[in-house]
Write a protein that holds these residues in place. Structure first.
Motif, mmCIF file in Angstrom:
data_model
loop_
_atom_site.group_PDB
_atom_site.id
_atom_site.type_symbol
_atom_site.label_atom_id
_atom_site.label_comp_id
_atom_site.label_asym_id
_atom_site.label_seq_id
_atom_site.Cartn_x
_atom_site.Cartn_y
_atom_site.Cartn_z
ATOM 1 N N ASP A 59 0.897 -1.222 0.121
ATOM 2 C CA ASP A 59 -0.103 0.024 -0.025
ATOM 3 C C ASP A 59 0.943 1.069 0.051
ATOM 4 O OD1 ASP A 59 -1.736 1.977 0.473
ATOM 5 O OD2 ASP A 59 -2.627 1.351 2.431
ATOM 6 N N ARG A 75 -6.530 1.425 0.808
ATOM 7 C CA ARG A 75 -7.513 1.155 0.002
ATOM 8 C C ARG A 75 -6.771 0.568 -1.344
ATOM 9 N NH1 ARG A 75 -8.653 5.707 2.548
ATOM 10 N NH2 ARG A 75 -10.567 6.368 2.984
ATOM 11 N N ASN A 76 -5.618 0.976 -1.777
ATOM 12 C CA ASN A 76 -5.131 0.621 -3.086
ATOM 13 C C ASN A 76 -3.753 0.237 -3.048
ATOM 14 O OD1 ASN A 76 -7.515 2.000 -4.645
ATOM 15 N ND2 ASN A 76 -6.796 3.352 -3.685
ATOM 16 N N THR A 111 -2.289 -4.761 -9.848
ATOM 17 C CA THR A 111 -2.546 -3.736 -8.974
ATOM 18 C C THR A 111 -3.860 -4.159 -8.111
ATOM 19 O OG1 THR A 111 -4.470 -3.103 -10.605
ATOM 20 C CG2 THR A 111 -1.935 -1.957 -10.518
ATOM 21 N N SER A 119 -7.248 -2.670 -5.998
ATOM 22 C CA SER A 119 -8.041 -1.268 -5.992
ATOM 23 C C SER A 119 -9.280 -1.826 -4.938
ATOM 24 C CB SER A 119 -8.225 -0.732 -7.354
ATOM 25 O OG SER A 119 -9.247 -1.909 -7.847
ATOM 26 N N ASN A 120 -9.804 -0.680 -4.538
ATOM 27 C CA ASN A 120 -11.344 -1.127 -3.655
ATOM 28 C C ASN A 120 -10.698 -2.050 -2.579
ATOM 29 O OD1 ASN A 120 -13.707 -0.095 -3.141
ATOM 30 N ND2 ASN A 120 -14.627 -1.638 -4.383
ATOM 31 N N GLN A 150 -7.922 0.823 -12.696
ATOM 32 C CA GLN A 150 -8.376 0.433 -11.559
ATOM 33 C C GLN A 150 -9.035 1.776 -10.911
ATOM 34 O OE1 GLN A 150 -5.390 0.940 -12.190
ATOM 35 N NE2 GLN A 150 -3.861 1.524 -10.641
ATOM 36 N N ASN A 160 -13.336 1.523 -9.710
ATOM 37 C CA ASN A 160 -14.046 1.528 -8.431
ATOM 38 C C ASN A 160 -15.501 2.165 -8.369
ATOM 39 O OD1 ASN A 160 -12.164 1.578 -5.856
ATOM 40 N ND2 ASN A 160 -10.532 1.893 -7.560
ATOM 41 N N GLN A 162 -1.995 10.583 -8.411
ATOM 42 C CA GLN A 162 -2.276 10.111 -7.227
ATOM 43 C C GLN A 162 -1.534 10.817 -6.111
ATOM 44 O OE1 GLN A 162 -3.109 6.118 -6.605
ATOM 45 N NE2 GLN A 162 -2.801 6.151 -4.114
ATOM 46 N N ARG A 187 -6.995 10.617 -6.365
ATOM 47 C CA ARG A 187 -6.564 9.914 -7.253
ATOM 48 C C ARG A 187 -7.636 10.378 -8.399
ATOM 49 N NH1 ARG A 187 -7.228 3.764 -6.552
ATOM 50 N NH2 ARG A 187 -5.144 3.563 -7.715
#
Length: 752
Positions: A135, A141-142, A158, A160-161, A339, A343, A366, A371
């Motif tokens: 992270d 989160r991502n 990757t 995400s979420n 990604q 989301n 980001q 982001r």
């Protein structure tokens, strides 16, 4: 952008604002800062001086690694959660200004049991493997994941979420492995420049390490995880010490050359040919992708003639529905920043709608809690007309768990224009509970109805139970399929699910689950309601055989679409055309099993019986996978479907559909792979009333042969042979009857 506002949109927007402001008061922790990282051991990190040599990436841990205190307190997640792993794993982290280095020491008292299958990149092949999940912004989160198998196959992608993994992203990094008498070791060198990250941080980077032991179907993790909810970014631990990192400024250049030769296809002027092999090469066979990284948080991408001759061939699909089939994106240019768009609860950008682009550019950013990604491309439709497409999305992290997002897309075509604006939020509290809401407005040429869509979803967990309720609405002209992906419009639905899962400590069962689901739908104005329900189960034995099954029942209003070319009309309209309704009672029963996937021969069988419109449908799917050596794998599958007494399928006559597929893959080394895929598709009609004589309606052979050579990092040579034919059964675009393509890419990375 002009969005048609209505009273309904205003009311829903106000409701969204009220819910968003109220939830923090009702549910503490949704937007607060109460998230606590799991307790981790402080570890020392060794920073190389400029004159010091970094470790050699050869898979063998030299003495230099032991300057760092190891992370070695691994706990088992599978098969018994929470116990100290009987197989010791130690991870060492070193870094210099340009890269982080990881050394894994995986002890195994029986090294002959280590599974090490040579596969193509991002395919573990059921091998022993290790991972680091990062992270890099510590936003819970991502992130990214990097792994390597005991055979040296690289695995990356990757996140995400929190727990959505996408393996289509490929970074350029180094790894090596070595198997020895007491287990195996792995080394990685991961440049900081290939990741977007927040740079040196006092609060560190989120991280977790995972080890998979295939022979025992065991999973060990550094940070304790809960197997009911799986691995989530917010569960990661923390690593510290990245205090001196060089600038990530650099430029990546990836040119490609594609040579193409067709037989019985089309020439460069799209004229149909029926003769010998001929060249189909023009300036569009030359192209490149350019990436400019001015900082750790920002990238700019540009493409000219992105190559759509992707290496992976789409599977043949017998599509008996009224709607198109979803295929994944694989083109590198469209994967950057993907990604961020993924989301959104509404998929407003489905880049495979951009079928024939010649120019494109995008930017991705980001930093801290923001982001964002924006994309512009020029596309050419099937009639040779230019389409100008654009999409952008921004997301803001709120507190430790929640997000707010805004998405917009635009397309200007010869016959229409369309613009879309969507807003969404995801509010999370505790480890797994969350509430999501999305609203999307559409302005399309010729639209006159209520052009908006909404989606509301609540997911909650308690112990061994999981529950989800969802409400959705799509107005008649809420059609965002010009650049997005959704089912039909003019729809109002409610859905709910309750799931239970158990992990017995003793007996033959390792785990079992039961799910109950209910669904209700109508037109947007409430007319033509119908509903359905289902139950399904899944269980896994301790010998690693899996079984599943279930049953559904209900009523269904099918949309009968009019043939506009034949002058037909319908009473109703949605994004797929005019239609009328007809009502059916529906049911379905299904059952399947899969054998132990650790064995050299594995089997997969699925069977179902169901209603299909006003008739019946049976289906059987059988697949066998043979793995005689560590670098060879073959799969033979047969998908059989039969429909009977369906009014709009061959005049109610019994019809059999078959897809027989055979794939073999041989990897002489990690850099070289040969693969062959043959798919045989037939449709057979049986006239039972007249002659009991079987008549062949369609018979098609789809063949794809591939040789790929990774001749230097991220640089490839492909030789591809396709033998395909256009077929109404196949929901896919094909390049020609017979095609040979040669593709060459060269990756170059330069400091800015």
């Amino acid at each position: 952008m002009r969005i048609i506002l209505s009273r309904e949109i205003l009311h829903l927007t106000l409701a969204w604002i009220i819910v968003y402001l109220s939830l923090p008061l009702l549910l503490p922790g949704v937007l607060g800062d109460g998230l606590e990282r799991p307790q981790v051991t402080e570890q020392t990190r060794h920073v190389f001086a400029e004159h010091s040599a970094p470790p050699k990436i050869d898979g063998r841990l030299e003495s230099l690694w032991y300057a760092a205190e190891p992370a070695d307190s691994f706990l088992q997640l599978e098969p018994v959660e929470g116990i100290i792993s009987p197989f010791r794993t130690s991870v060492y982290i070193l870094y210099d200004r340009h890269a982080m280095y990881l050394g894994f020491n995986c002890e195994d008292p029986n090294p002959d049991s280590i599974s090490a299958r040579i596969q193509r990149r991002d395919n573990s092949g059921r091998s022993d493997r290790v991972f680091i999940n990062l992270d890099t912004f510590n936003d819970n989160r991502n992130g990214y994941y990097f792994g390597v198998t005991a055979a040296g196959v690289q695995l990356d992608g990757t996140i995400s979420n929190e727990n959505r993994y996408d393996g289509n992203w490929d970074g350029v990094w180094q790894s090596a492995v070595a198997v020895h008498d007491s287990g195996w070791t792995a080394e990685m060198r991961i440049p900081f420049s290939i990741m977007r990250h927040g740079g040196p941080r006092d609060d560190g980077w989120g991280a977790n390490f995972t080890r998979y032991i295939d022979s025992r179907n065991a999973v060990d993790t550094w940070i304790p995880l809960n197997r009911f909810r799986g691995s989530r970014v917010s569960d990661y631990g923390t690593i510290y010490g990245f205090s001196d990192i060089a600038s990530s400024m650099h430029v990546e250049f990836l040119p490609h050359v594609v040579g193409r030769w067709d037989a019985n296809g089309y020439d460069t002027d799209e004229n149909e040919t029926d003769g010998p092999w001929h060249s189909v090469n023009d300036w569009e066979n030359l192209g490149f992708d350019l990436k400019i990284v001015p900082s750790t948080a920002m990238t700019f991408d540009m493409t000219i003639f992105p190559d759509f001759a992707q290496v992976d061939v789409d599977n043949a699909v017998i599509n008996l529905s009224d709607y198109p089939v979803y295929f994944p994106e694989r083109r590198p240019f469209f994967l950057e920043g993907k990604q961020i768009f993924d989301n959104s609860p509404h998929q407003l950008l489905y880049t495979r709608r951009i079928t024939d682009p010649d120019l494109g550019t995008r930017g991705t950013y980001q930093m801290n809690n923001l982001r964002a990604s924006a994309l512009v491309a020029r596309n050419w439709d099937s009639n040779g007309n230019a389409q100008f497409t654009g999409a952008a999305r921004g997301m803001v992290n709120v507190g430790n768990r929640s997000t707010v997002g805004l998405t917009t897309t635009y397309i200007e075509a010869e016959e229409f224009s369309s613009s879309v604006l969507g807003a969404d939020t995801r509010l999370r509290w505790n480890e797994e509970n969350d509430f999501t809401f999305a609203i999307t407005g559409v302005n399309r040429t010729g639209s006159s109805a209520k052009p908006f869509a909404t989606n509301t979803r609540l997911h909650a967990a308690h112990g061994k139970f999981r529950g989800t309720i969802e409400h959705g609405y799509r107005g008649r002209d809420a059609n965002y399929n010009d650049l997005g992906w959704s089912s039909y419009t003019d729809q109002h639905w409610n859905w709910g699910s309750i799931d239970y899962r158990e992990f017995p400590e003793n007996g033959y069962l390792e785990s079992y689950s039961l799910s109950l689901n209910g669904y209700q739908e109508s037109l947007g104005d409430g007319r033509f309601p119908y509903g359905s329900g289902n139950w399904n189960f899944g269980l896994r034995l301790r010998n690693y055989w899996n079984f599943w099954g279930g049953m559904s029942w209900g009523t269904y209003w099918r949309r009968l679409y009019a043939d506009e070319d034949a002058g037909e009309t319908g009473e109703f309209t949605d994004n797929f055309g005019e239609y009328d309704f007809t009502k059916y009672n529906t049911y379905s029963r299904w059952f399947g099993f899969q054998s132990d996937i650790r064995r050299p021969l594995e089997a997969w069988v699925g069977m179902s019986e169901s209603t299909h419109r006003n008739g019946k449908r049976w289906a059987v799917n059988i697949a066998f996978t043979l793995k005689p050596t560590s670098n060879f794998i073959s799969t033979l599958s047969h998908n059989w479907q039969q429909v009977r007494n369906v009014s709009d399928v061959n005049n109610r006559m019994r019809t059999n559909y078959h897809v027989v597929a055979f794939t073999s893959r041989w990897s002489p080394s990690l850099e070289l792979m040969l693969r062959g895929t043959v798919q045989y598709i037939t449709a057979e009609e049986l006239d039972e009333e007249i002659s009991e004589t079987e008549m062949q309606l369609n018979e098609h052979l789809v063949m794809n042969l591939l040789l790929s050579w990774n001749w230097r990092p991220n640089s490839w040579l492909y030789i591809i042979y396709d033998d395909r034919q256009d077929d109404e059964l196949l929901d896919n675009d094909h390049p020609g009857d017979r095609t040979v393509r040669l593709k060459w890419t060269y990756f170059l990375s330069l400091p800015a």
